[in-house]
Enzyme design. Sequence first.
Site, PDB file in Angstrom:
ATOM      1  N   SER A  65      49.919  35.273  30.965  1.00  0.00           N
ATOM      2  CA  SER A  65      50.853  35.339  32.094  1.00  0.00           C
ATOM      3  C   SER A  65      51.595  34.025  32.307  1.00  0.00           C
ATOM      4  O   SER A  65      52.768  34.025  32.697  1.00  0.00           O
ATOM      5  CB  SER A  65      50.104  35.720  33.368  1.00  0.00           C
ATOM      6  N   SER A  89      48.401  40.092  33.876  1.00  0.00           N
ATOM      7  CA  SER A  89      47.208  40.316  34.685  1.00  0.00           C
ATOM      8  C   SER A  89      46.384  39.035  34.708  1.00  0.00           C
ATOM      9  O   SER A  89      46.025  38.496  33.661  1.00  0.00           O
ATOM     10  CB  SER A  89      46.375  41.453  34.085  1.00  0.00           C
ATOM     11  N   VAL A  90      46.111  38.564  35.928  1.00  0.00           N
ATOM     12  CA  VAL A  90      45.261  37.395  36.107  1.00  0.00           C
ATOM     13  C   VAL A  90      44.116  37.828  37.010  1.00  0.00           C
ATOM     14  O   VAL A  90      44.341  38.334  38.111  1.00  0.00           O
ATOM     15  CB  VAL A  90      46.033  36.217  36.736  1.00  0.00           C
ATOM     16  N   ILE A  91      42.895  37.645  36.534  1.00  0.00           N
ATOM     17  CA  ILE A  91      41.702  38.048  37.275  1.00  0.00           C
ATOM     18  C   ILE A  91      41.031  36.798  37.846  1.00  0.00           C
ATOM     19  O   ILE A  91      40.825  35.809  37.137  1.00  0.00           O
ATOM     20  CB  ILE A  91      40.695  38.805  36.376  1.00  0.00           C
ATOM     21  N   GLU A  94      35.729  31.855  38.671  1.00  0.00           N
ATOM     22  CA  GLU A  94      34.916  30.966  39.496  1.00  0.00           C
ATOM     23  C   GLU A  94      35.569  29.607  39.730  1.00  0.00           C
ATOM     24  O   GLU A  94      35.037  28.791  40.475  1.00  0.00           O
ATOM     25  CB  GLU A  94      33.550  30.769  38.839  1.00  0.00           C
ATOM     26  N   THR A  95      36.731  29.360  39.102  1.00  0.00           N
ATOM     27  CA  THR A  95      37.385  28.066  39.249  1.00  0.00           C
ATOM     28  C   THR A  95      38.780  28.232  39.848  1.00  0.00           C
ATOM     29  O   THR A  95      39.265  29.339  40.038  1.00  0.00           O
ATOM     30  CB  THR A  95      37.520  27.367  37.881  1.00  0.00           C
ATOM     31  N   HIS A  97      41.487  27.727  38.375  1.00  0.00           N
ATOM     32  CA  HIS A  97      42.435  28.085  37.324  1.00  0.00           C
ATOM     33  C   HIS A  97      43.303  29.270  37.741  1.00  0.00           C
ATOM     34  O   HIS A  97      44.514  29.285  37.523  1.00  0.00           O
ATOM     35  CB  HIS A  97      41.661  28.398  36.029  1.00  0.00           C
TER      36      HIS A  97
END
Length: 162
Positions: A65, A89-91, A94-95, A97
Amino acid sequence: MATVNKNLSDYDINSIPDASKMVFGIVVSEWNENITSGLLNGAYNTLVKHGATEANIIVKNIPGSFELPLAAQSLLEKTNVDAVICLGSVIQGETKHFDFVCEATALGIKDVGLKYNKPVIFGVLTDNTMQQGLDRSGGKHGNKGDEAAITAIKMVAFQQGL
């Protein structure tokens, strides 16, 4: 945004302009391909449903993306597209980012559209879970790809009508 009250694929078919003389670029991220392939199918099929010919739809795959703005800019510089649909798509992880990728992608897509004065459509899912992405790329909430294609058609018609 898809909610319990709105399906991304629900729209009044009679309110969509004829796309038979429009040329579209679609740049699609290979990251989370199980989601982005659904987005691509939705966008492509919706464009064709509203008159766009297969010859007037250019599809290009890119790594992720974050690369969507440059890919959209390249299509606008090197082809005769009327609009570019950016699919990704960006999921959430835990960071931080996720935050950096989402913000850079959104701002980059906006900037390219303004720079070239052409519609560059934000069809990027920014979900908390993989399931949310699947639900919005052809699942129970419809398909954001459909919505992105409709937006592209309407924006091209808007600009052509000025």
